[in-house]
Design an enzyme around this catalytic site. Structure first.
Site, mmCIF file in Angstrom:
data_model
loop_
_atom_site.group_PDB
_atom_site.id
_atom_site.type_symbol
_atom_site.label_atom_id
_atom_site.label_comp_id
_atom_site.label_asym_id
_atom_site.label_seq_id
_atom_site.Cartn_x
_atom_site.Cartn_y
_atom_site.Cartn_z
ATOM 1 N N THR A 33 0.826 -1.215 0.000
ATOM 2 C CA THR A 33 0.000 0.000 0.000
ATOM 3 C C THR A 33 0.855 1.258 0.000
ATOM 4 O OG1 THR A 33 -0.094 -0.353 2.372
ATOM 5 C CG2 THR A 33 -2.046 -0.986 1.124
ATOM 6 N N SER A 65 32.127 -4.016 6.557
ATOM 7 C CA SER A 65 31.097 -4.776 7.248
ATOM 8 C C SER A 65 31.719 -5.966 7.963
ATOM 9 C CB SER A 65 30.062 -5.268 6.232
ATOM 10 O OG SER A 65 29.350 -6.364 6.770
ATOM 11 N N ALA A 119 15.503 -11.679 4.117
ATOM 12 C CA ALA A 119 14.403 -12.321 4.843
ATOM 13 C C ALA A 119 13.147 -11.464 4.840
ATOM 14 C CB ALA A 119 14.831 -12.631 6.272
ATOM 15 N N GLY A 120 13.165 -10.369 4.071
ATOM 16 C CA GLY A 120 11.998 -9.481 4.043
ATOM 17 C C GLY A 120 11.838 -8.700 5.337
ATOM 18 N N SER A 122 13.811 -5.976 6.126
ATOM 19 C CA SER A 122 14.349 -4.627 5.919
ATOM 20 C C SER A 122 15.762 -4.430 6.439
ATOM 21 C CB SER A 122 13.430 -3.576 6.549
ATOM 22 O OG SER A 122 12.220 -3.554 5.884
ATOM 23 N N SER A 124 18.192 -3.752 4.541
ATOM 24 C CA SER A 124 18.785 -2.622 3.810
ATOM 25 C C SER A 124 18.291 -1.286 4.347
ATOM 26 C CB SER A 124 18.539 -2.738 2.304
ATOM 27 O OG SER A 124 17.205 -3.038 2.035
ATOM 28 N N GLU A 156 17.490 4.709 -1.972
ATOM 29 C CA GLU A 156 17.170 3.357 -2.442
ATOM 30 C C GLU A 156 16.569 3.396 -3.859
ATOM 31 O OE1 GLU A 156 16.306 0.551 0.291
ATOM 32 O OE2 GLU A 156 15.640 -0.910 -1.165
ATOM 33 N N ASP A 168 9.599 1.002 4.989
ATOM 34 C CA ASP A 168 10.675 0.358 5.744
ATOM 35 C C ASP A 168 11.586 1.381 6.425
ATOM 36 O OD1 ASP A 168 9.523 -1.805 4.536
ATOM 37 O OD2 ASP A 168 11.134 -2.118 3.080
HETATM 38 C C1 GLA Z 1 9.125 -3.817 0.508
HETATM 39 C C2 GLA Z 1 9.278 -2.336 0.202
HETATM 40 C C3 GLA Z 1 8.236 -1.501 0.961
HETATM 41 C C4 GLA Z 1 6.824 -2.061 0.756
HETATM 42 C C5 GLA Z 1 6.807 -3.568 1.001
HETATM 43 C C6 GLA Z 1 5.474 -4.178 0.671
HETATM 44 O O1 GLA Z 1 9.439 -4.059 1.857
HETATM 45 O O2 GLA Z 1 10.557 -1.884 0.570
HETATM 46 O O3 GLA Z 1 8.302 -0.160 0.543
HETATM 47 O O4 GLA Z 1 6.333 -1.738 -0.510
HETATM 48 O O5 GLA Z 1 7.793 -4.250 0.245
HETATM 49 O O6 GLA Z 1 4.475 -3.710 1.543
#
Ligand code: GLA
Length: 379
Positions: A33, A65, A119-120, A122, A124, A156, A168
């Protein structure tokens, strides 16, 4: 994290001027969204990127790193197109701040992160935000946290080249312990919503499937472009402007099923965020479970960003008695969240792990997520 300052000294031969840290996040509800001017509700994880910094007398960036042995990466003149691998996440923020007119000199950086990568969660954004916050302090820029998050998004999008939204970076910069962050990504207004599950006898598990499907980046861009096409067909500036009450008529006006699915997900997902907020405000936390499951089905069937491993987490967790579960983040792998009654949490986690084993999949990593603090200076 002990040792970051010491390692900095060993690498660069002088004491760092300070150490900062910034967390990864999970998103409770409100997926995809954020590039449709909609609502999101992430909270920060206790996992952080920790970085020691020292200012240089020139304009270069040197970055190292803990995960990558060897010499620091040197980026003499940070600018889009000059790819330096992972160090892009550092150099891009330096570039974004300079490009916005801020007087930012060169820096030496050593960092170590406990945010799982790929791993989704965030990892980064955590890296970008820890750099932005450190630069803000070191060069006395006086920027607000949301401004820093927006500059990290610019880094980004325009330097790293990923067309992501603002969620994120805002989560990493602005979350507070014990709360989920309700963010309106149109006007960037925020509300900290108390989210203390332990006191209610509940837990939120994060299940990292440890898979990342390779097409994820291109597919993210395609979803974004599809949403923009849908908004154009409906004559609105963003899908946020399509009212939930008029969704059936709006869907009738769209040119194809693919766009119809994207639009239906975004409109219903914004509505789900509003429902979750109302339930949390009313203290009816257990009732968000079914809303999470609905959100997952919408991401799987309408937005088509789930994958078999994420579906398996949700199905096996719900079958084992979880109150709700959904994928979190961009999708195509990464992590899912599972809301459980505390007494049954071990059993639910075990059932998910067993389901993976019986499908011949790598064992997922499961941990309990407690809403943690946003970015901060630690010394
Ligand atoms: C990634 C993107 C976010 C968002 C999500 C999905 O994490 O970095 O900006 O769009 O996907 O909600």
């Amino acid at each position: 994290m002990a040792g970051v300052a010491e390692e900095f000294g060993r690498l660069y031969g002088y004491e760092p001027e300070g150490v900062w840290e910034a967390p990864g996040r999970v998103n409770l509800i409100g997926e995809h969204t954020d590039y449709n001017d909609g609502f999101v509700m992430p909270f920060a994880l206790p996992h952080t990127a920790v970085a020691a910094f020292g200012r240089r007398t020139d304009t270069a960036v040197r970055a190292h790193s803990a995960d990558l042995p060897g010499e620091p990466v040197v980026v003499a003149d940070p600018a889009p197109g000059a790819s330096a691998g992972w160090a892009d996440y550092v150099a891009s923020v330096v570039w974004a701040l300079r490009d916005a007119g801020h007087a930012v000199g060169g820096v030496d950086v050593h960092l170590a992160s406990t945010v799982p990568t790929g791993a989704g969660l965030s990892s980064s954004a955590a890296l970008e935000v820890v750099v932005a916050l450190a630069l803000n302090d070191l060069f006395e820029l006086g920027l607000e946290r949301q401004q820093l998050a927006s500059l990290c998004q610019r880094a980004e999008n325009d330097y790293v080249g990923a067309p992501t939204g603002i969620m994120d970076q805002t989560a990493s910069a602005c979350c507070t312990a014990g709360h989920a962050l309700f963010l309106d990504t149109r006007d960037l207004s925020q509300r900290q919503v108390p989210f203390d599950l332990a006191s209610l006898g509940l837990r939120l598990l994060v299940v990292d499937t440890q898979v990342k499907h390779s097409h994820s980046e291109g597919e993210y861009g395609k979803r974004r472009a599809g949403c923009e096409a849908g908004a154009a067909e409906l004559g609105v500036s963003a899908l946020r402007d399509v009212p939930f009450a008029s969704l059936p008529e709006s869907l009738d006006r769209l040119s194809c099923d693919e766009i119809r699915g994207l639009v239906r997900h975004i409109v219903t997902e914004n509505h789900r965020v509003e429902r979750v907020i109302s339930l949390l405000d009313a203290g009816d936390v257990r009732a968000i479970g079914p809303v999470l499951v609905e959100g997952h089905a919408s991401l799987r069937d309408d937005f088509r960003v789930s994958c078999p491993e994420l579906d398996l987490v949700v199905d096996s967790a719900v079958a084992a008695g979880a109150l709700g579960a959904r994928m979190t983040g961009g999708g195509f792998g990464g992590s899912a969240i599972v809301l459980v009654e505390e007494p049954s949490s071990d059993q639910v986690a075990k059932s998910v792990v067993e389901a993976f084993a019986s499908h011949g999949l790598t064992e997922p990593r499961v941990f309990t997520a407690v809403p943690a603090a946003g970015a901060r200076r630690v010394r």
